[in-house]
Design an enzyme around this catalytic site. Structure first.
Site, PDB file in Angstrom:
ATOM      1  N   HIS A   1       0.781  -1.339  -0.005  1.00 24.84           N
ATOM      2  CA  HIS A   1       0.023   0.023   0.038  1.00 24.84           C
ATOM      3  C   HIS A   1       0.756   1.177  -0.020  1.00 24.84           C
ATOM      4  CE1 HIS A   1      -2.981   3.080   1.539  1.00 24.84           C
ATOM      5  NE2 HIS A   1      -3.920   2.342   0.723  1.00 24.84           N
TER       6      HIS A   1
ATOM      7  N   ASP B   1      -7.886  -5.038   0.061  1.00 26.23           N
ATOM      8  CA  ASP B   1      -8.137  -5.932  -1.207  1.00 26.23           C
ATOM      9  C   ASP B   1      -7.972  -7.195  -1.082  1.00 26.23           C
ATOM     10  OD1 ASP B   1      -9.336  -3.651  -2.554  1.00 26.23           O
ATOM     11  OD2 ASP B   1      -7.232  -3.134  -3.264  1.00 26.23           O
TER      12      ASP B   1
END
Length: 452
Positions: A329, A389
């Site tokens: 991320h 996700d």
């Protein structure tokens, strides 16, 4: 023109464009351009101020980034506290989250009840909207249909151009309420016209939560379990906001700063979220997992899973990008609080749905990937962790939700955050966004058409 080939002509034009548009990569460093509005260490360039949300994955001390466990704040409150409070009181929390994001304060029980009832009363689409705006022009992609539905809502609004705070708040609440219906009806149209399956158009139930209402809208029998609704509600809470710097929220800010209408600004946010680098990422996770589950005989064997993950990073497996989707991320380093929360609750559903073996596979990927990444990229100082996700798509699949609805569910949640950012931009009376681009093409001498 009898020998004209449209495909050959377009191919020729495409080649011309591709040959002229590439930028010399070294020029970005020469002119100190912050590509993607990021500094070289990955930090985002400050372009605005907000009171809505904050994302924390590191601290900066003596100009150095120090990794910390990820934290996500909504209006100054840690999202984990919102979730814990909702679970302790056996309440669905998305409605309270929406209230907090839009109005800036936690509601009293009376305020929350009043807001929830009002939200429920606004769920039905305008008369003939579904027939005229959805069924007559179905789309194979639900996000495109959602954006069109948002823009079409302008025509059903008696006061669409009024950008006063009161009117914008009304418009935003209507969109928050109607997004599940827009998505579910677009999905049913897609099933009918593109998949050759039956449509099931249910009326919205104004008395249940957003999560419960959406599950009943997309299912033929309109049935769901409490645990299923709790999982979807948790996902909605966690996806509702992620700071003003995420691509879709920033898009809403940029478009709103031009003093356009609410529907144009929110539709732009939908278009941004559709992208595979943003809201479409969990679908990429599921595609990657299809390959991994097929390529690894024993899902519990660490060495077999390691070997496959290594192949992905070496571009020998997966989609050839070298990316392990669901890992890494831009901000979070040690942990993504959204992934932590989803993993915690996903185990309950995995037990109920007899998917525990697959759940353990996801956990194994989360545990193994950081070390493999460090081995495959020894010069990198970047730490990676599981992001939201990795688990969201798995949860949706356990809920029996088709993949074409994964990103639209993200939109059903994020409309709460977009609304807050839209209102913030309107009431702050900020200047129109006007960043600079450095032109790197020297002036050229014009050549008359007869001399070319």
């Amino acid at each position: 023109m009898s020998d004209f080939s449209e495909q050959a002509f377009l191919s020729k034009l495409s080649t011309l464009a591709k040959n002229n548009d590439p930028i010399d990569q070294s020029l970005y460093k020469t002119y100190d351009v912050k590509r993607g509005l990021r500094y070289s260490d990955g930090r985002g360039v400050l372009v605005g101020l907000t009171k809505i949300g904050d994302v924390s994955g590191y601290e900066v001390k003596d100009d150095k980034k120090i990794a910390i466990p990820g934290r996500l704040y909504y209006r100054g409150y840690n999202v984990e506290q919102l979730i814990a409070d909702a679970e302790a009181n056996r309440q669905f929390g998305f409605e309270q989250t929406t209230y907090l994001l839009i109005f800036g304060e936690l509601p009293t029980k009376e305020q929350l009840d009043e807001f929830t009832q009002f939200l429920g009363s606004r769920r039905e689409l305008p008369q003939f909207f579904t027939e005229d705006m959805i069924m007559k022009a179905p789309s194979p992609d639900i996000m495109n249909k959602l954006a069109r539905g948002v823009l079409a809502s302008y025509s059903y609004d008696k006061n669409p151009e009024d950008n006063s705070a009161e009117n914008v708040i009304r418009q935003c609440i209507d969109l928050v309420a109607r997004f599940p219906s827009l998505v579910s009806n677009a999905y049913q149209a897609k099933r009918r016209y593109y998949d050759g399956q039956s449509m099931y158009i249910h009326y919205s139930d104004p008395t249940v939560s957003t999560a419960e209402n959406f599950l009943r809208l997309i299912r033929p029998d309109a049935q769901y379990s409490r645990l299923e609704a709790e999982l979807l509600d948790l996902a909605l809470i966690l996806h509702a906001e992620h700071g003003g710097g995420n691509n879709s929220s920033f898009t809403v800010h940029v478009v709103s700063s031009a003093d356009t209408d609410t529907y144009s600004a929110i539709a732009a946010g939908v278009g941004s979220l559709k992208g595979r680098r943003h809201g479409g990422a969990n679908i990429q996770v599921m595609k990657m997992m299809d390959g991994l589950k097929a390529g690894v005989k024993d899902w519990s064997n660490e060495n077999q899973v390691k070997d496959y993950l290594r192949k992905i990073m070496r571009k020998e497996a997966g989609d050839g990008t070298g990316l392990v989707y669901g890992m890494g991320h831009a901000v979070y380093t040690i942990s993504d609080p959204r992934a932590v929360q989803l993993r915690r609750k996903a185990r309950e559903l995995a037990v109920e749905k007899n998917c525990l073996e697959e759940f353990e596979l996801y956990c194994l990927i989360e545990r193994l990937t950081p070390d493999i990444f460090a081995e495959e990229h020894p010069t990198s100082t970047k730490r990676i962790c599981a992001n939201v996700d990795l688990y969201s798509g798995f949860i949706y699949s356990m809920l029996g939700i088709p993949r074409e609805l994964f990103t639209p569910i993200f939109a059903i949640s994020r409309i709460a955050g977009w609304s807050a950012h839209r209102i913030e931009e309107v009431v702050s009376d900020n200047r129109i966004y006007r960043p600079a681009y450095k032109n790197v093409l020297e002036p050229r001498e014009y050549v008359p058409i007869n001399a070319r």
